[in-house]
Design an enzyme around this catalytic site. Structure first.
Site, PDB file in Angstrom:
ATOM      1  N   LYS A   1       0.826  -1.352   0.039  1.00  0.00           N
ATOM      2  CA  LYS A   1       0.058  -0.069  -0.063  1.00  0.00           C
ATOM      3  C   LYS A   1       0.916   1.177  -0.054  1.00  0.00           C
ATOM      4  CE  LYS A   1      -3.411   2.351   2.625  1.00  0.00           C
ATOM      5  NZ  LYS A   1      -3.861   2.605   4.039  1.00  0.00           N
TER       6      LYS A   1
ATOM      7  N   ASP B   1      -7.778   1.522   1.003  1.00  0.00           N
ATOM      8  CA  ASP B   1      -7.779   1.770   2.476  1.00  0.00           C
ATOM      9  C   ASP B   1      -9.342   1.527   2.849  1.00  0.00           C
ATOM     10  OD1 ASP B   1      -9.431   3.813   1.937  1.00  0.00           O
ATOM     11  OD2 ASP B   1      -8.313   5.132   3.185  1.00  0.00           O
TER      12      ASP B   1
END
Ligand code: SF4
Length: 225
Positions: free
Chosen positions: A136, A154
């Site tokens: 990420k 997210d």
């Protein structure tokens, strides 16, 4: 226990197939949130990388509060290695998980100095090899530098993708796989920001404000109106 799922909500309303909705969804969200962008404050690639690393498990507002001071003191990778470990821990304490984060930061700075001439690498795979840099984080960094390799997932992106019926998956890696198949590559960088801002402003986890949502009429299968 896993995070709450929103997949079942996407059965409220009959809508077109997702491949026909994705274009209009992006258009509507881009019009609604023209200011959507990363909420972290940074002025160069090193600050971007550090901010994203510090943002794990905390809010962007909190990170900005800490980095405002941090970046005046730590300007180059060497600076993170020049202070005693405990001092760096203290300086990032308020972002939480400070022990692990300090360790990751120092490992990353060491690697940047040893293998990348003191510059934050631009390649996704090189970023992933930095200590403590997860997929990420690497995704956010390359996206912000104009070369997205995927779509950042997210908590907001997960919830919105499920509510909009763009995925039935729960796992972020599988959600990302669904999204990169669906979203045009040119939109990979801005797409998560659009969902994040829409999630913050309108499609709240507990109380989505469908009455104020431009997607409610015919683009969202979870619409309550
Ligand atoms: S706020 Fe919009 S995106 Fe969220 S559930 Fe309602 S209609 Fe769908």
């Amino acid at each position: 226990m896993g995070a709450r799922s929103y997949v079942a909500e996407a059965r409220r309303k009959k809508v077109m197939p997702k491949k026909d909705r994705i274009g209009p969804i992006i258009e509507e969200l881009a019009a609604e949130h023209a200011d959507a962008r990363i909420a972290l404050t940074f002025s160069n690639p090193l600050e971007l990388l550090v901010s994203v690393m510090l943002s794990a498990q905390t809010t962007d507002v909190n990170v900005n509060r800490v980095t405002g001071k941090l970046f005046r003191k730590y300007r180059r990778p060497e600076d993170y290695l020049a202070v005693p470990h405990e001092e760096l821990e203290r300086d990032i304490f308020q972002t939480g998980f400070y022990r692990q984060k300090a360790k990751s930061l120092r490992g990353t700075m060491r690697r940047i100095l040893e293998e990348h001439d003191g510059e934050v690498p631009t390649a996704f795979d090189d970023l992933l090899r930095l200590p403590g840099v997860a997929r990420k984080t690497a995704n956010v960094v390359v996206s912000e530098r104009g070369d997205p390799q995927g779509i950042v997932v997210d908590t907001h992106v997960r919830r919105l993708s499920q509510r909009l019926g763009l995925t039935k998956q729960e796992d972020p890696v599988k959600i990302e796989r669904d999204l990169v198949r669906l979203v045009p590559r040119a939109d990979w960088a801005r797409f998560p920001h659009l969902l994040i801002w829409h999630g913050r402003r309108i499609c709240d986890a507990r109380r989505p404000r469908c009455e104020d949502c431009p997607l409610a009429a015919d683009l969202c299968p979870s619409s309550r109106i």
